[in-house]
Design an enzyme around this catalytic site. Sequence first.
Site, mmCIF file in Angstrom:
data_model
loop_
_atom_site.group_PDB
_atom_site.id
_atom_site.type_symbol
_atom_site.label_atom_id
_atom_site.label_comp_id
_atom_site.label_asym_id
_atom_site.label_seq_id
_atom_site.Cartn_x
_atom_site.Cartn_y
_atom_site.Cartn_z
ATOM 1 N N ASP A 64 -10.060 9.481 5.791
ATOM 2 C CA ASP A 64 -11.127 8.918 4.959
ATOM 3 C C ASP A 64 -12.368 8.566 5.770
ATOM 4 O O ASP A 64 -12.350 8.591 7.005
ATOM 5 C CB ASP A 64 -10.608 7.694 4.186
ATOM 6 C CG ASP A 64 -9.741 6.775 5.035
ATOM 7 O OD1 ASP A 64 -9.827 6.861 6.269
ATOM 8 O OD2 ASP A 64 -8.987 5.979 4.461
ATOM 9 N N ASN A 125 -2.588 -3.942 -0.526
ATOM 10 C CA ASN A 125 -2.390 -3.655 -1.961
ATOM 11 C C ASN A 125 -1.594 -2.367 -2.182
ATOM 12 O O ASN A 125 -1.505 -1.873 -3.295
ATOM 13 C CB ASN A 125 -3.744 -3.576 -2.688
ATOM 14 C CG ASN A 125 -4.618 -2.436 -2.170
ATOM 15 O OD1 ASN A 125 -4.216 -1.707 -1.260
ATOM 16 N ND2 ASN A 125 -5.788 -2.279 -2.747
ATOM 17 N N HIS A 127 -2.273 0.576 -0.815
ATOM 18 C CA HIS A 127 -3.022 1.838 -0.746
ATOM 19 C C HIS A 127 -2.631 2.633 0.491
ATOM 20 O O HIS A 127 -2.156 2.090 1.485
ATOM 21 C CB HIS A 127 -4.539 1.617 -0.852
ATOM 22 C CG HIS A 127 -5.197 1.058 0.368
ATOM 23 N ND1 HIS A 127 -6.408 0.397 0.330
ATOM 24 C CD2 HIS A 127 -4.842 1.068 1.685
ATOM 25 C CE1 HIS A 127 -6.762 0.043 1.550
ATOM 26 N NE2 HIS A 127 -5.820 0.428 2.385
ATOM 27 N N GLU A 132 -6.365 4.003 -3.785
ATOM 28 C CA GLU A 132 -6.160 2.631 -4.251
ATOM 29 C C GLU A 132 -5.154 2.629 -5.410
ATOM 30 O O GLU A 132 -4.868 3.696 -5.984
ATOM 31 C CB GLU A 132 -7.501 2.059 -4.713
ATOM 32 C CG GLU A 132 -8.566 1.970 -3.610
ATOM 33 C CD GLU A 132 -8.375 0.776 -2.673
ATOM 34 O OE1 GLU A 132 -7.223 0.304 -2.503
ATOM 35 O OE2 GLU A 132 -9.374 0.324 -2.102
HETATM 36 P P1 PGA Z 1 -4.994 -1.756 8.962
HETATM 37 O O1 PGA Z 1 -5.372 -1.048 7.593
HETATM 38 O O2 PGA Z 1 -4.369 -0.722 9.819
HETATM 39 O O3 PGA Z 1 -6.297 -2.245 9.526
HETATM 40 O O4 PGA Z 1 -4.047 -2.863 8.623
HETATM 41 C C1 PGA Z 1 -4.471 -0.201 6.976
HETATM 42 C C2 PGA Z 1 -4.999 0.250 5.633
HETATM 43 O O5 PGA Z 1 -5.691 -0.544 4.957
HETATM 44 O O6 PGA Z 1 -4.701 1.384 5.232
#
Ligand code: PGA
Length: 224
Positions: A64, A125, A127, A132
């Site tokens: 992304d 959450n 995702h 999402e």
């Molecule tokens: P993080 O984020 O590795 O900073 O915990 C993971 C994500 O939100 O996919």
Amino acid sequence: MEIKEFKSYNTMCQLVASNIRDCVKRYSNPVLGLATGSTPIGVYELLSKMRNTHFNNTITFNLDEYRGINHNHRQSYHYFMRKHLFQYHNFQKNHFPNQSNLHKYDTMIKNTGGIDIQILGIGTNGHIAFNEPGSSRHSATRIVDLTENTINDNSRFFDPLEPIPIQAFTMGMSSIMDAKKIYLMANGKHKKDILEQAMYGDITEDIPASFLQKHKNVEVLYCD
Ligand code: PGA
């Protein structure tokens, strides 16, 4: 579905990094799916130190990128990847989803023969990349509106007066599910609940990570 618990973050990262190294050494045209965020940084640190592993034939597809952010912005995922990995090795080609390749991204991945190893983090959450809650199992690479939860989680990385991106380009669930091998990594107690829900609960669009229960070759790695 098994969640492998690690005693240390470094040991968890070593497992992923050594499997990437083996893949890159063994295959003539390895294809890696790369994630950003805090979780995979240790993997990239280990890879960046592997001076005897050559990535010249390796193609990467990042999951992304924010929409409307300059690639030199220190919170852009282009910047992140340069900082943590790409400055240390020459790759054949590094791809990110963007406005112009959006509708071709999934085909581009297929045309390389598919992703050999995909690294994933998980959002609080549920995702995966920026798929999402509400994202379909068959979603394609696309532009998404970030949820309030994700915007809040990300806000810590931006200066208080800076605008925080509200949209992003994301690889869809479909290409992620097509990866031949997936490492889903979660680091920290705050990820434990959602990880367990995703792996042991219902398979639902409300928790896109739960689709991984149907993947044939996924390793779920956790350390607190
Ligand atoms: P993080 O984020 O590795 O900073 O915990 C993971 C994500 O939100 O996919």
